[in-house]
Design an enzyme around this catalytic site. Structure first.
Site, short mmCIF file in Angstrom:
data_model
loop_
_atom_site.label_atom_id
_atom_site.label_comp_id
_atom_site.label_asym_id
_atom_site.label_seq_id
_atom_site.Cartn_x
_atom_site.Cartn_y
_atom_site.Cartn_z
N LYS A 181 2.45 4.48 1.49
CA LYS A 181 2.63 4.99 2.85
C LYS A 181 2.28 6.47 2.79
O LYS A 181 3.02 7.29 2.26
CB LYS A 181 4.06 4.80 3.32
CG LYS A 181 4.25 5.28 4.74
CD LYS A 181 5.59 4.85 5.27
CE LYS A 181 5.82 5.23 6.70
NZ LYS A 181 5.29 6.48 7.17
N ASP A 195 1.70 10.16 3.78
CA ASP A 195 2.37 11.05 4.72
C ASP A 195 1.35 12.02 5.33
O ASP A 195 1.28 13.18 4.98
CB ASP A 195 3.46 11.81 3.96
CG ASP A 195 4.41 12.51 4.91
OD1 ASP A 195 4.39 12.18 6.12
OD2 ASP A 195 5.18 13.36 4.45
N CYS A 251 39.61 26.08 12.58
CA CYS A 251 40.48 27.24 12.75
C CYS A 251 40.76 27.37 14.24
O CYS A 251 39.84 27.56 15.03
CB CYS A 251 39.79 28.50 12.22
SG CYS A 251 40.63 30.00 12.74
N CYS A 268 39.57 34.59 15.83
CA CYS A 268 39.26 34.61 14.40
C CYS A 268 38.01 35.47 14.17
O CYS A 268 36.98 35.25 14.80
CB CYS A 268 39.01 33.18 13.92
SG CYS A 268 38.23 33.11 12.30
N GLU A 304 0.85 -1.19 0.00
CA GLU A 304 0.00 0.00 0.00
C GLU A 304 0.88 1.24 0.00
O GLU A 304 2.02 1.18 0.47
CB GLU A 304 -0.83 0.04 1.30
CG GLU A 304 -1.84 -1.06 1.41
CD GLU A 304 -2.47 -1.10 2.82
OE1 GLU A 304 -2.18 -0.21 3.64
OE2 GLU A 304 -3.23 -2.04 3.07
N CYS A 336 42.76 29.52 7.30
CA CYS A 336 41.39 29.98 7.53
C CYS A 336 41.05 31.08 6.53
O CYS A 336 41.82 32.04 6.38
CB CYS A 336 41.26 30.50 8.96
SG CYS A 336 39.69 31.29 9.26
N LYS A 389 10.81 3.20 2.67
CA LYS A 389 10.69 4.63 2.39
C LYS A 389 11.48 4.99 1.14
O LYS A 389 12.61 4.55 0.96
CB LYS A 389 11.25 5.43 3.57
CG LYS A 389 10.53 5.13 4.89
CD LYS A 389 9.66 6.26 5.32
CE LYS A 389 10.45 7.27 6.07
NZ LYS A 389 9.69 8.17 6.86
N TYR A 405 -6.97 2.48 5.85
CA TYR A 405 -6.35 1.23 5.39
C TYR A 405 -6.30 0.11 6.43
O TYR A 405 -6.10 -1.04 6.10
CB TYR A 405 -4.91 1.50 4.92
CG TYR A 405 -4.12 2.33 5.92
CD1 TYR A 405 -3.68 1.78 7.12
CD2 TYR A 405 -3.84 3.67 5.68
CE1 TYR A 405 -2.99 2.54 8.05
CE2 TYR A 405 -3.13 4.43 6.60
CZ TYR A 405 -2.71 3.87 7.79
OH TYR A 405 -2.04 4.61 8.70
N CYS A 421 40.94 34.46 8.77
CA CYS A 421 42.05 35.07 9.51
C CYS A 421 43.41 34.53 9.07
O CYS A 421 44.44 34.91 9.62
CB CYS A 421 41.87 34.85 11.01
SG CYS A 421 42.01 33.12 11.49
S1 IVH Z 1 -0.17 0.24 8.77
C1 IVH Z 1 0.11 -1.77 12.90
N1 IVH Z 1 -0.44 1.33 6.39
O1 IVH Z 1 2.90 5.28 8.82
C2 IVH Z 1 0.44 -1.15 11.59
N2 IVH Z 1 0.48 2.65 8.13
O2 IVH Z 1 5.57 5.17 9.97
C3 IVH Z 1 -0.13 0.19 11.44
N3 IVH Z 1 0.97 4.96 7.48
O3 IVH Z 1 1.94 4.50 12.09
C4 IVH Z 1 0.28 0.95 10.28
N4 IVH Z 1 0.30 4.80 5.41
O4 IVH Z 1 0.48 6.22 10.69
C5 IVH Z 1 -0.03 1.49 7.66
N5 IVH Z 1 -0.79 2.17 4.27
C6 IVH Z 1 -0.39 2.35 5.52
C7 IVH Z 1 0.12 3.59 5.98
C8 IVH Z 1 0.54 3.69 7.29
C9 IVH Z 1 0.81 5.60 6.33
C10 IVH Z 1 1.53 5.56 8.70
C11 IVH Z 1 0.89 5.08 9.98
C12 IVH Z 1 2.03 4.42 10.73
C13 IVH Z 1 3.19 5.17 10.19
C14 IVH Z 1 4.50 4.44 10.43
#
Ligand code: IVH
Length: 662
Positions: free
Chosen positions: A114, A116, A420, A425, A112, A404, A310, A222, A407
């Site tokens: 991630k 932000d 330095c 200085c 999935e 430096c 990441k 999710y 100076c």
């Molecule tokens: S699962 C027990 N799925 O990223 C597992 N987290 O850095 C719970 N996050 O704490 C997390 N997208 O706040 C999961 N597709 C995704 C996510 C996700 C963003 C966040 C979440 C987590 C944090 C960890």
């Protein structure tokens, strides 16, 4: 009444359907104007018959009365975090580890995005949205139900009557809307948000949900929380179910069985994420089957069945035209890359840090190279490495300077750092004085970079204490200095003598002592004299002070030249006592002072406001240079940041209570 309630029911049903089509499916069924008409009819009807205004009416999206504070509520199931990696091989080890623990099982993974954003948990009971919490410390979070209600793509009612259906996900600030928001804030002279996540977090911390309703927050869900009356065995089934009952889920996910498929999916997602409306900083790899998840369990921090991969921050390639050498406060020389200007993550980058010579050597970066630069969030851009394939042979090795640049003293190595060694200085002196005088420290009005440079060059200031020996006559020897500005500068210097103790401590530039630890030291010890006497053991009793900081403080105070500096500052009349004491002694109290209240206070904000007004003080909604104090409760957000940026004194509630005492 029954006629009104019938019409109300119809309107609610219709508006929900339209909202679903507009916000979830991006398929508007009617024009905005027609929608507004229906919505207005709903509001009018509810105004005439207030009983019809139930919490799940679409009208409730506009927000309600401000709260005085958020209530902390335990999570039905803890909200865990994830282990992170940036490396494909670690990801492969993750799969191997799982396969080893679950011998003989056929594994499947869901990938999935991630997202932000800000993690939240939303709870539906018998189909109705009843509560939403922030993650908080994972065990308990803040009740932000009223704020979540304003999020248009979060249904207040779902197509499932399960007794309990809790879903976890992220609230985010859509990228395009974020850009617009920051442009508006900039134009209005307000502080801009660092990134969309920061904007979402700042918005969700608002106690006034009517303000939240004005911001276009969105949500994507999710994960499962507490479930009762829900049958589900895998992540794939779960995402299908969540979508089917009308909740927003990630727009794309992948299912993989092998490591190779997994790495492919992660690459696919890296391409796809550019088109998502939320910022995506990685891929989350989750074991599909819940039965197997349970078998693996979790560590105290994160589940063993999931990992976040990441993506590295945004990058660009440009040429390294030159390297300049910057002399820091402590004499360390930092090589700085002078680049052909290039657009990166929305800003033009012409300089980037090369950190130190060890790094230049390790990365084999040469003058004239094509280099890759990176910028993550608000972090200063950095040079990642050279594009060696693009070399022509004309590139030159970067040699560390021998002397430096300020100076001309011969430089020496201090571990990997070039330094330095000259304590007088001019570049070091200039940076030390600049640090002392800056807004966040002693806040000396009129003492900008250019003036400090002139003073150091003219030999009028060799350390911060010399500032207090300046006279109009001396200042007037400087080029372009008129009598009026000289008097203003002197007034600024004079006023700084009353600065609170933490500002002085921070301004001294003790290694590892930032504004936060300076405050902690001032609050704990109350006076500079007490800090001078403190042993490492005494210092370690303070929560924000660890070994390294404690040692650095003791070493600093033990040096003769620093003791001498303090003596001269003291003799010049610089305050060395923490403010609580000073304020009480001269009885200034609240009269004539401007306050800004922020965060969750333990009593209603109105009461605090009344007390300030009654005592002849003022309360303002935003922090500016004119603000005298910011009273910060728990979860204080952007106003606290503003205060720190502008160097405004921040009081805890207890400190405020002390100040407000008759
Ligand atoms: S699962 C027990 N799925 O990223 C597992 N987290 O850095 C719970 N996050 O704490 C997390 N997208 O706040 C999961 N597709 C995704 C996510 C996700 C963003 C966040 C979440 C987590 C944090 C960890």
């Amino acid at each position: 009444m029954s006629q009104a309630s019938n019409r109300h029911r119809e309107l609610v049903k219709e508006i929900r359907k339209l909202d679903q089509a507009y916000y979830q499916e991006a398929q508007p069924l009617i024009s905005d104007q027609e929608y507004d008409q229906l919505y207005r009819e709903l509001l009018d009807l509810e105004a005439a018959h207030p009983d019809l205004r139930t919490p799940d009416s679409p009208s409730q999206r506009v927000g309600g009365e401000p709260l005085s504070h958020f209530t902390s509520v335990p999570h039905a199931l803890p909200m865990q975090s994830l282990d992170n990696t940036y490396s494909a091989s670690e990801l492969e080890s993750f799969v191997d580890r799982i396969q080893k623990s679950l011998e003989g099982e056929k594994l499947g993974f869901v990938i999935e995005p991630k997202i932000d954003g800000v993690a939240v948990s939303v709870r539906y009971e018998h189909g109705k949205f009843i509560q939403g919490l922030t993650r908080g410390d994972g065990q308990k979070g803040d009740d932000i139900t009223a704020n979540l209600r304003t999020i248009k793509n979060l249904p207040l009612e779902i197509k499932s009557k399960a007794p309990v259906l809790e879903v976890r996900g992220e609230v985010y600030y859509p990228q395009a809307a974020f850009d617009k928001l920051n442009r508006q804030r900039e134009a209005a002279g307000e502080a801009t948000f660092a990134n969309p996540r920061n904007a979402a977090a700042g918005t969700l911390k608002q106690l006034d949900s009517r303000l939240v309703a004005k911001r276009p927050l969105s949500i994507v869900l999710y994960g499962p929380g507490e479930l009762r009356g829900v049958e589900c065995a895998t992540q794939q089934e779960w995402l299908e179910l969540v979508a089917k009952i009308g909740l927003p889920v990630p727009e794309r996910t992948w299912f993989c069985e092998t490591k190779a498929e997994l790495l492919n999916a992660i690459e696919d997602l890296d391409q796809a994420r550019k088109g998502f409306s939320y910022a995506t900083d990685g891929a989350v790899v989750k074991l599909n089957e819940w039965r197997l998840r349970n078998a693996l369990g979790a560590t105290s921090k994160a589940p063993r069945w999931a990992i976040a991969y990441k993506y590295s921050a945004e990058k660009a390639v440009t040429t390294l035209d030159n390297v300049s050498f910057q002399v820091g406060r402590t004499g360390v020389i930092t090589p700085v890359a002078e680049l052909k200007p290039v657009l990166l993550a929305g800003t033009t980058v012409a300089r980037a840090t090369l950190h130190n010579f060890e790094e230049i050597k390790r990365k084999d970066i040469r003058l004239g190279d094509h280099v890759t630069i990176e910028k993550a969030g608000e972090i200063i851009p950095a040079v990642l490495g050279a594009v060696t394939e693009a070399r022509t042979g004309a590139e030159k090795v970067i040699e560390p300077p021998k002397a430096c640049p300020a100076c001309e003293t011969e430089l020496g190595w201090d571990g990997i750092f070039l330094r330095c060694p000259n304590p007088s200085c001019p570049a070091q002196t200039q940076r030390k004085i600049q640090h002392f005088a800056q807004r966040g420290a002693m806040d000396i009005d009129g003492m900008g970079e250019a003036l400090v440079e002139q003073l150091v060059e003219a030999g009028l200031a060799k350390d911060p204490a010399d500032l207090y020996q300046l006279t109009e006559e001396k200042l007037l020897t400087l080029e372009r200095m008129a009598e009026k500005s000289a008097r203003n500068v002197l007034a600024g210097i004079e006023a700084s003598k009353q600065a609170d103790l933490w500002r002085l401590i921070f301004g001294l530039g003790i290694l590892h002592v930032g504004a936060g630890s300076a405050r902690a030291l001032a609050n704990h010890f109350g006076s500079l004299e007490e800090i001078e006497k403190a042993t490492e053991e005494d210092l370690l009793k303070i929560r924000d002070v660890g070994d390294v900081v404690a040692q650095s403080i003791v070493t600093w105070f033990a040096r003769e030249e620093n003791r001498e500096l303090l003596h001269r500052l003291r003799t010049a009349g610089v305050n060395t006592k923490a403010q609580q004491v000073a304020v009480r002694a001269d009885g200034t109290n609240l009269a004539g002072k401007t306050f800004v209240l922020t965060g969750t206070l333990s009593e209603p904000r109105e009461n605090v406001k009344e007390r300030i007004l009654a005592a002849g003080g003022k309360v303002s909604g935003s922090v500016s240079k004119k603000t005298n104090y910011v009273v910060a409760g728990e979860n204080a957000g952007s106003k606290l940041e503003d205060a720190q940026r502008l160097g405004v004194t921040v009081l805890t509630e207890a400190e405020f209570a002390e100040l407000a005492k008759d």
